[in-house]
Design a protein around this motif. Structure first.
Motif, PDB file in Angstrom:
ATOM      1  N   GLU A 194      -5.440 -18.546  12.086  1.00  0.00           N
ATOM      2  CA  GLU A 194      -4.101 -19.139  12.120  1.00  0.00           C
ATOM      3  C   GLU A 194      -3.088 -17.998  12.118  1.00  0.00           C
ATOM      4  O   GLU A 194      -3.374 -16.912  11.612  1.00  0.00           O
ATOM      5  CB  GLU A 194      -3.880 -19.987  10.875  1.00  0.00           C
ATOM      6  N   PRO A 195      -1.881 -18.232  12.621  1.00  0.00           N
ATOM      7  CA  PRO A 195      -0.891 -17.150  12.667  1.00  0.00           C
ATOM      8  C   PRO A 195      -0.658 -16.487  11.316  1.00  0.00           C
ATOM      9  O   PRO A 195      -0.500 -15.266  11.237  1.00  0.00           O
ATOM     10  CB  PRO A 195       0.363 -17.856  13.190  1.00  0.00           C
ATOM     11  N   SER A 196      -0.678 -17.255  10.236  1.00  0.00           N
ATOM     12  CA  SER A 196      -0.421 -16.635   8.927  1.00  0.00           C
ATOM     13  C   SER A 196      -1.572 -15.716   8.526  1.00  0.00           C
ATOM     14  O   SER A 196      -1.363 -14.651   7.941  1.00  0.00           O
ATOM     15  CB  SER A 196      -0.212 -17.713   7.868  1.00  0.00           C
ATOM     16  N   ALA A 197      -2.818 -16.121   8.834  1.00  0.00           N
ATOM     17  CA  ALA A 197      -3.965 -15.264   8.516  1.00  0.00           C
ATOM     18  C   ALA A 197      -3.929 -14.008   9.387  1.00  0.00           C
ATOM     19  O   ALA A 197      -4.293 -12.914   8.942  1.00  0.00           O
ATOM     20  CB  ALA A 197      -5.269 -16.037   8.738  1.00  0.00           C
ATOM     21  N   PHE A 198      -3.457 -14.170  10.623  1.00  0.00           N
ATOM     22  CA  PHE A 198      -3.333 -13.001  11.508  1.00  0.00           C
ATOM     23  C   PHE A 198      -2.300 -12.028  10.940  1.00  0.00           C
ATOM     24  O   PHE A 198      -2.504 -10.812  10.918  1.00  0.00           O
ATOM     25  CB  PHE A 198      -2.945 -13.453  12.911  1.00  0.00           C
ATOM     26  N   ALA A 199      -1.190 -12.550  10.479  1.00  0.00           N
ATOM     27  CA  ALA A 199      -0.133 -11.691   9.911  1.00  0.00           C
ATOM     28  C   ALA A 199      -0.684 -10.902   8.738  1.00  0.00           C
ATOM     29  O   ALA A 199      -0.437  -9.696   8.589  1.00  0.00           O
ATOM     30  CB  ALA A 199       1.055 -12.547   9.481  1.00  0.00           C
ATOM     31  N   SER A 200      -1.448 -11.574   7.915  1.00  0.00           N
ATOM     32  CA  SER A 200      -2.009 -10.910   6.748  1.00  0.00           C
ATOM     33  C   SER A 200      -3.029  -9.854   7.184  1.00  0.00           C
ATOM     34  O   SER A 200      -3.068  -8.739   6.645  1.00  0.00           O
ATOM     35  CB  SER A 200      -2.627 -12.000   5.859  1.00  0.00           C
ATOM     36  N   MET A 201      -3.852 -10.183   8.159  1.00  0.00           N
ATOM     37  CA  MET A 201      -4.817  -9.200   8.677  1.00  0.00           C
ATOM     38  C   MET A 201      -4.102  -7.962   9.207  1.00  0.00           C
ATOM     39  O   MET A 201      -4.539  -6.830   8.999  1.00  0.00           O
ATOM     40  CB  MET A 201      -5.630  -9.843   9.812  1.00  0.00           C
ATOM     41  N   MET A 202      -2.988  -8.184   9.910  1.00  0.00           N
ATOM     42  CA  MET A 202      -2.282  -7.050  10.503  1.00  0.00           C
ATOM     43  C   MET A 202      -1.780  -6.074   9.438  1.00  0.00           C
ATOM     44  O   MET A 202      -1.751  -4.858   9.662  1.00  0.00           O
ATOM     45  CB  MET A 202      -1.128  -7.543  11.370  1.00  0.00           C
TER      46      MET A 202
END
Lengths: 349, 349, 349, 349
Positions: free
Chosen positions: C318-326
């Motif tokens: 999900e976009p929020s998990a992607f943001a956190s991964m980044m």
């Protein structure tokens, strides 16, 4: 052993490399190609095999030339090894006979062992298999009957005359198991249990050595070499499937291992179609394939009631399915010039 | 456990199937879909797990629902297990600290052990590794110094204060090795040597359990379960590369095993980048990858002179390369919120 | 190329072997060891590589010395290749920057593409990925939106300025896809689709070449060589997990392939942690591991609503998990001396 | 499809999960066990198969119940498919006959094709194989003679009456190759080249579909499904060895795939022992094993002068070795109740 050097290796690095190899007791032979200079090392590769040669300046790769097994190799004995078994020594594995070992995965009790032994003998099996000590992937699963199981096996042998093949898993039990068994089985999970290999190598019993789940053919031969290096040359190799990505079968029978082994070694080669396929309906086709490819024998799981077996029920044959398999295997054996050690059962003709 | 039946299973076969499952002590729950009827089995799957259910009429497949490990599972202990090591119990594996074990593949002598121990300690290693009993694929290769090697390790521990990690291969040697070692190592080839797992489970020593060459993550956890079922809960899991078709590396580091294990179990997870890659130049990148993916520590082979090592020379780091790796690993550890148990060496800043 | 002969090869067989090699245009160099005579072949190995040399009398094995790739090799270009992308040519893959490509598995519609593109751009992705033509293992599954999908991608690029990475599967579509895409993706299943490699090699577009499911590193480099041999040197290699026996993950990320490739080739190396792990919770740890091991960038699947994605929902972030991964990836990138091409999002600090 | 939930899933999460499944058009059936609640999904699994169900709260695992192939399945056609070939339609693959296809890897010229065709026909081969378009792992290797090669094949067919099997690699060439060939071969590297599968599915030509290097049996059947979904039901499956860690052979023949396929599908199954073993001395044992395990036919590489072949020389049989193999295979075929389509050559009796 051949050392491939990096492009443009300096003369001083090459000199140090040669000095290193010669200091280990080998002679060298340098060949300068257009793209690479290579250094041939003449002598006992073992002197250098564990050295980190690739860590020396200017070394790109090291290519071994010789095979690491000696006693197990065809070069050591051009003649195939035939192993005589049982008190009468009238069962021969590795000769022209095709020999079948059968029985349940585990000894589960006296009655079922008698029933199974008589059934498989009637269909043509020459040796009886069953585990008293069982390697189980779960500590909560049935671990085998232990010495009580060995005693039952001895009883059944006395009654039927069938030699016994049973697994040994622990160096501390080798003496005990060898006092009951005619053939010591080393399971796939113990193929590189080197103290155990050494210990069975010190007995006088023939050893059925199963290929490890992901062992190469070379590693299987090196495991045989461990046993043979202790003085016990009666090693029977057993292909039983290797682990691959395919999930339609329990393992993947490497049927090509049979002709490869026949070329590389003088030792007999058997096949376990039960563990290879892991499903009862695959046992007969895999058994026939193995015999067609040159196997010296088969080891097959048979249980009177697979649906309630304490282990390996999914791949065990019922006695009637085993009888039918034996007839099919017999035809293939004759077609490839083998002498099956059994006749067709009268009842089933 | 869910039993998928064949299309159009007869009512009588279904009834017999249900009877079979209930006779084993489970309850059943039938669900009729458009294409398949499925039978849910409620209760202890272990009661049926070895039965050959697929051999019953009308059974197509059996799908297990529960995981086979209990003591090792995250459900058993939500809190991660942290293992305290050494006399001072000040080294903790499985906590926030990142811990590095280093040393040569084998004890080759007193002097090289002292030299290596001091070097790796100076660079930040907290524990010392070295084998006195060595599993070697050739019977002709160096097999280790045996108890003499253990004595040298004890001496070096006395001098440096570093706890000792060393391998045990034989049930008969567990007591001896445990009397010297702080951590008992079970090598990859013995991951499913069940008598050995049972024996180390009866000691009080923490166990470093290496993943087998082709073991699944589930099998690794079941091997830990064997040890824990004997009462020894101090098991450290170690990913060390698995066997694949790729030949550019010795094994293939399964770096994803780290987060998978972190989710499945409460036990600490270490990584051996030396055996995984098998080449010295791969050790640092694999070590950094392991730490970035969440490993609790590393076990690394270091040798003062890799080109003349008696084993594993190709993958051993020289002390200076190890020092450099430790600095790189430290940066990554800090970036992922770990507490590396070492400072940057003054000399190398 | 080195030819190892059988023990005791006859002089006449050796003479015929030498004649055969020299007739093919190579020179020979014979070295007689204690156990084996070997014949070194000097010149272009390619002249002999397909010949069945092992079928000649007296030949045991053939060992290649040279590597089969030329344009892709480090020897061809010591300097690493950095590929400039996009209209402004301000995105560089293969330099010091760490570059992330993100987006959904498939273009599913205009709105979801806009939403995803803006979200991943906000978190730091520089390029947008999404498939318009999809290789699906079932003919009944969603096959992609085709040219309609490409048009949506072009629209989103116009709006966001993000260059587009999209897959081409058919030689007949190369021209069409190249007219929309900034980077042509060759999927894992097409890594050895040689006509397709040849066709993309004739375009001016950079190519993202994914490693095949069971391709060796050498085969990956040979696939790059196919593209480069047509004149297109802008090849980005992508490790995306290989097929092994382990089923806890979709594939096994071969993280060691990164440093191996960095040594063997001058081409940039990216990693796809989404396909490697196949589960959303594995993406961040694998992404961090890849960057720690030296990857030049990542390609990550992001979907606004993974539970209803038309493909690859299980592994999409999900976009929020992607943001956190980044953010996590950024820390690791800095720790290993890379320049992440994004800042921390203000909103998420 | 069965959804296994996490232990202690909340009622609200369970309700949302059920709602999600039902919104996709399936019905649900909840079963509460002691340790887990499971949700059975009744209806078309395809509606949900790509959704990221595991990303929904409370979902642990998803177990598919149905098989993904339909037209290729045994359930679709209980009767085995027999494919008639050639102008006279008197060669049948998939019936009781055992059929052998033989010829060189590549068309290298007119004369060698004539020589080989006559030789293999004399020994009992019914179809002729040879590649005009060759997938080569190196762009610098011989790529085949192209249409010129197809013309030579047509000539040889006119002379011998043997139907032609030849590979097609590119969607743009399907029409051309189909205008010459009797059977279109899809090579292992193209087994998941979906546009190519679709294109050959639109022709009227039988297709010989080789299993991919690391394709599962299910994936092979899904590739057949792609072809059949276009209306072309004449698909012959071909096992040709899979990639494993073993290096003693080129690939590992998965001989168990034969009985597994025979149970799963009604399509004929052939075996390629040449690519499976990769060495000439392995071809005959693997061919016999394949026939013993139930293969409907074989495809074998034969070359008049393997040591100078332009491709696959190491695994090609000389005509005399092929003749000898055919006699051995004939015996095994008769032993398993097949009708070999050839007699013993008089000359060789």
């Amino acid at each position: 052993m051949i050392i491939v050097t990096v492009p443009g290796i300096s003369e001083s690095a090459l000199a140090r490399l040669i000095e290193h190899v010669e200091a280990a007791g080998l002679r060298t032979h340098v060949s300068r190609g257009e793209h690479r200079t290579i250094v041939g090392c003449i002598g006992d590769e073992g002197l250098l095999s564990d050295h980190g040669l690739t860590q020396l300046e200017g070394v790109e790769r090291v290519l071994p030339v010789l095979k690491p097994y000696k006693l197990a190799s065809r070069e050591f004995s051009v003649q195939s090894t035939a192993i005589r078994l049982g008190d009468a020594a009238d069962t021969v594995i590795g000769g022209r006979d095709l020999v079948v070992i059968a029985g349940p995965c585990s000894v589960e009790g006296r009655e079922m062992m008698h029933e199974t032994a008589h059934a498989v003998q009637r269909s043509g099996a020459r040796l009886l298999r069953a585990g008293a000590f069982k390697p189980r992937s779960s500590p909560y699963a049935f671990q085998g009957m232990g010495e009580e199981g060995l005693k039952i096996l001895a009883e059944v042998r006395a009654e039927t005359g069938m030699p016994i093949v049973t697994e040994v898993m622990d160096t501390r039990q080798v003496e005990l198991v060898a006092s009951y068994a005619d053939v010591l089985q080393i399971g796939a999970r113990n193929m590189q249990n080197f103290p155990l290999l050494t210990e069975v190598g010190r007995t006088q019993r023939p050893v059925l050595l199963k290929r490890g789940l992901s062992a190469t053919i070379t590693e299987l031969l090196m495991a045989a070499e461990y046993i043979m290096a202790q003085g016990n040359g009666d090693v029977i190799l057993c292909e039983r499937g290797i682990r691959t990505y395919e999930t339609a079968t329990r393992n993947t029978l490497d049927v090509a291992a049979i002709p490869v082994l026949k070329r590389e070694t003088h030792l007999p080669v058997m096949v376990d179609p039960s563990h290879a396929g892991g499903r009862a309906h695959l046992v007969a086709p895999l058994a026939m394939a193995a015999v067609a490819a040159g196997a010296d024998g088969l080891i097959v799981e048979v249980h009177p009631h697979p649906a309630t077996a304490k282990s390996d029920g999914e791949q065990s044959l019922e006695p009637s399915a085993f009888a039918s398999m034996m007839q099919q295997v017999r035809s293939v054996a004759l077609a490839v010039g083998r002498e099956p050690s059994w006749e067709v059962e009268l009842a089933s003709v």
